[in-house]
Each structure stands twice: as C-alpha cells, then as structure tokens.
Design an enzyme around this catalytic site. Structure first.
Site, PDB file in Angstrom:
ATOM      1  N   PRO A  81     -59.952 -36.215  21.120  1.00 13.39           N
ATOM      2  CG  PRO A  81     -61.826 -35.182  22.004  1.00 13.39           C
ATOM      3  CD  PRO A  81     -60.346 -35.046  21.919  1.00 13.39           C
ATOM      4  CB  CYS A  82     -59.930 -39.411  16.707  1.00 10.31           C
ATOM      5  SG  CYS A  82     -58.288 -39.226  17.408  1.00 10.31           S
ATOM      6  CD  GLN A  83     -64.967 -39.607  18.722  1.00 10.16           C
ATOM      7  OE1 GLN A  83     -64.224 -38.664  18.950  1.00 10.16           O
ATOM      8  NE2 GLN A  83     -65.090 -40.643  19.519  1.00 10.16           N
ATOM      9  CG  ASN A 120     -58.500 -41.547  20.237  1.00 11.87           C
ATOM     10  OD1 ASN A 120     -59.686 -41.582  19.950  1.00 11.87           O
ATOM     11  ND2 ASN A 120     -57.836 -40.408  20.442  1.00 11.87           N
TER      12      ASN A 120
END
Length: 384
Positions: A81-83, A120
């Site tokens: 997850p890149c948030q 992603n």
C-alpha cells in the site's frame, strides 16, 4: 521453470495469473491476514506461506524456505500500500507510513531477483506532485534495479473491467536488459467488429459484463448459496475458461445480499451505465457512487464495496462475490474465505476480491516477462 516470491499476496491474484501462464512456480508467499492466507493456500496448496507482518519477515527466512526448491528467485511480485507516503526532499523518510515499501525494498535487496513486478493504484503517479514515484524509483535504483512504469487498463488484456492500474517492471542492472511491456490484446469495437491497429495485430473486442456473467445462475436479492453447481452452459470462451480446473462445475460465493423493498425500488430506477445521482432528490441518499453495470461494456472498477457500489445490470441488487470475481477474471472454483460483513477484524471476501490483481492481467505480464525479459539474462555476465 521460473520461480517467484509473492509479497503482499492477498487472495493470490498475481500468483494465480503467473501460474496460469505455465512457466512459473511460486516458492513462497507472504501476507499478515489469516483470511487471505486461507484463500491463498486453499487455491495454491503447494506454496509455503509466511503468515506474519512483512516487517517481521527476513530474507534469510525466505531463503531457508525456498532452498530445496530453487537456487535463486527470478521474480518478486506484489505491491505494498502506498497511501500516506512521507517525503524529505526526493527521498522517502523513516515515517511509519513508508515502512511497508521499505520492507519490500529490504527483501528485494536480500533475494536479488532478476525481475520485480510491482503493481499499485494509478494515483501513485500524482502523489505529492509525482515526487513519491521519483523517490520509489530512486529506492529501487539504490538496490541495483533499473525500472520503467506504465498506467495500463485491465480491459486491454481481456479482463471484463475498466480498471486502470500502475505497473512497474524492474530489472537487475548490469545485464543490459531492455524493459518492455506487453501489447494490449483487446480494445473497443464499433458495431461488433474487431478493432484494427496499424502497428499490432487486430485486437479482440473488450470482454463485456454480459460476456462475463450472463451464464451464472440468476439470483434475486437474498438468494443463492456459498457453494453451488453450475446449471447453465457457457456461451463464450471467457465463460468456458472461467469454469475452472480445481473442481470444475463448482461455483463458490454466489449469494446475493438481501435488500429492503425501499432499496430495491431505488435501484430499479437507475438505468444501466448510470449512478444514483440520476435519482429524484427526494429518494436520493448521501451515497452518490452507486453504479449499475452496463451489460454491453466492461465493468467499472471493482472496489472492496461492490455489494453496495456495483449493481447487477438486470436484478435490483448488489453483485455477489462470484460475480465480482468473474469481473476480476478469477475462475469459478477459486474459493474465497472469510466473513461477508465488516464486523470482523480480518479481511472480508469483498476486500480480497476488490484488492486483488486480476489474474488475466497478471498472466499477460507473466507471459511477457517469461518470453521477452527473462531470456535476456541468459548467458550474460554482469557488465562491469
């Protein structure tokens, strides 16, 4: 045979696609959610699974698991997850929100795969005005990987869903390997004809919602079971391919949510291809992203809230786990474990389906990596 390690594996969409391609064996998978683990191991029973937070997984642990299966890893797959990424200048900071990606980098550095397949959200392109992506590429460069990325649409690879995603391919530096991406196989059509592309072979028409789910048993709201047998014959290649090979003829997760008469009435007023924004103000709710699928087009992106966000085209209800899985290109006998409600601590079946990489999309990239990218490593020494 090529060997993969699947990090942040979830329900196993990437591994399913790579295994379908036929030239790969997944030798280890990792996730921290027990329901996702149950789904993954049921459908891929021969794959060793590490059920723990990736921050607790070591490269040595993975090497010890795979040492009897292969000498080295060819591809690491997955996407953390890149948030909420945090930056300092052009580098990711030590902020806890960056930690999952840093663990991905740490394990990749330890295992030294030839190729990295990183998928992603497409919004990663614009996070913090593009500086997050620059930092990610810099982190890969620092551990010895040249990278290229692209925003792709899952529908272009035979998935019955217009799902834009970010895909990054990384290769170990020093081998002179050229990074390319698989050409689309499908495209929009006009009056039912195949699309002609002057630079590629003719594209197949997009797989539509009707192509994907029209053979599934018709359910009214509240009907269905978590395990059924098919009662209809497939009518096209996509449906035939989705009948599965684990327990052919079995249909898992085809149970419709029960709705009140008020909700059913509201759903009935929404035309195919429209949202509830078209409803009269007096019956409209605060939720404004309810979308009724258009039978003639690929689906809108399947999210983790598909029971309330995506409506069946002809029945006044949300779609089932199996209908969502069909739109994600999972086979009918791919069984998902876990609760159907959000009362549980762990991932629901809806979460697992919505978060998954569509297997057909993963298969297209697996095929390209096996036939175009990995052969470039053969017989080469690292350039000095």
């Amino acid at each position: 045979m090529y060997y993969t390690v699947d990090l942040f594996s979830g329900a196993g969409g990437i591994t399913e696609g790579f295994c379908r391609q036929g030239q790969y064996t997944c030798v280890c998978a990792n996730d921290c959610d027990p329901c996702a683990r149950d789904t993954f191991t049921y459908n891929h029973p021969g794959v060793p699974y590490i059920l723990k937070d990736v921050r607790e997984v070591t490269g040595k642990e993975i090497k010890d698991i795979i040492k009897d299966k292969c000498n080295s890893v060819d591809v690491i797959t997955g996407g953390p997850p890149c948030q909420g990424f945090s930056l300092a200048g052009q580098r990711l900071t030590d902020d806890p929100r960056n930690m999952l990606f840093r663990e991905y980098i740490r394990i990749a550095k330890s295992l030294q795969p030839k190729v990295i397949f990183f998928e992603n959200v497409y919004g990663i392109l614009s996070m913090q005005k593009g500086n997050v992506l620059k930092a990610i590429i810099a982190e890969f460069d620092e551990i010895g990987y040249e990278c290229q990325y692209k925003i792709i649409n899952a529908a272009d690879y035979g998935v019955p869903q217009a799902r834009p995603r970010f895909v990054l391919i990384g290769v170990r530096k020093g081998y002179g390997v050229k990074i390319t991406f698989p050409a689309p196989t499908h495209g929009p059509t006009k009056e039912g004809t195949y699309q002609v592309n002057l630079f590629q072979k003719d594209l197949l028409p997009y797989v539509t919602v009707e192509d994907a789910i029209s053979d599934l048993p018709k359910l009214d709201q509240g009907e269905g079971e978590m395990e059924l047998l098919h009662t209809n014959e497939p009518t096209n290649d996509y449906q035939r391919e989705r009948r599965g090979h684990r327990t052919p003829g079995t249909l898992f997760g085809h149970k419709a949510t029960r709705h009140s008469k008020e909700i059913q009435y509201r759903y009935s007023l929404i035309p195919q291809g429209s949202t509830n924004a078209c409803l009269p103000p007096e019956i409209r709710t605060k939720k404004n992203n309810v979308y009724k699928l258009d039978m003639t087009q690929p689906a809108r992106t399947v999210t983790c809230n598909f029971r309330t966000d995506l409506l069946h085209p002809t029945m006044n209800r949300g779609i089932t786990v199996r209908e969502a899985a069909r739109l994600q290109s999972f086979d009918d006998d791919y069984k998902f474990f876990g609760c159907l409600t959000r009362k549980a601590r762990w991932l629901t079946q809806d979460d697992q389906v919505g978060n998954a990489v569509p297997p057909l999309l993963a298969q297209a990239f697996a095929d390209h990596i096996a036939k175009v990218i990995l052969p470039q490593f053969e017989g080469k020494e690292v350039d000095s």
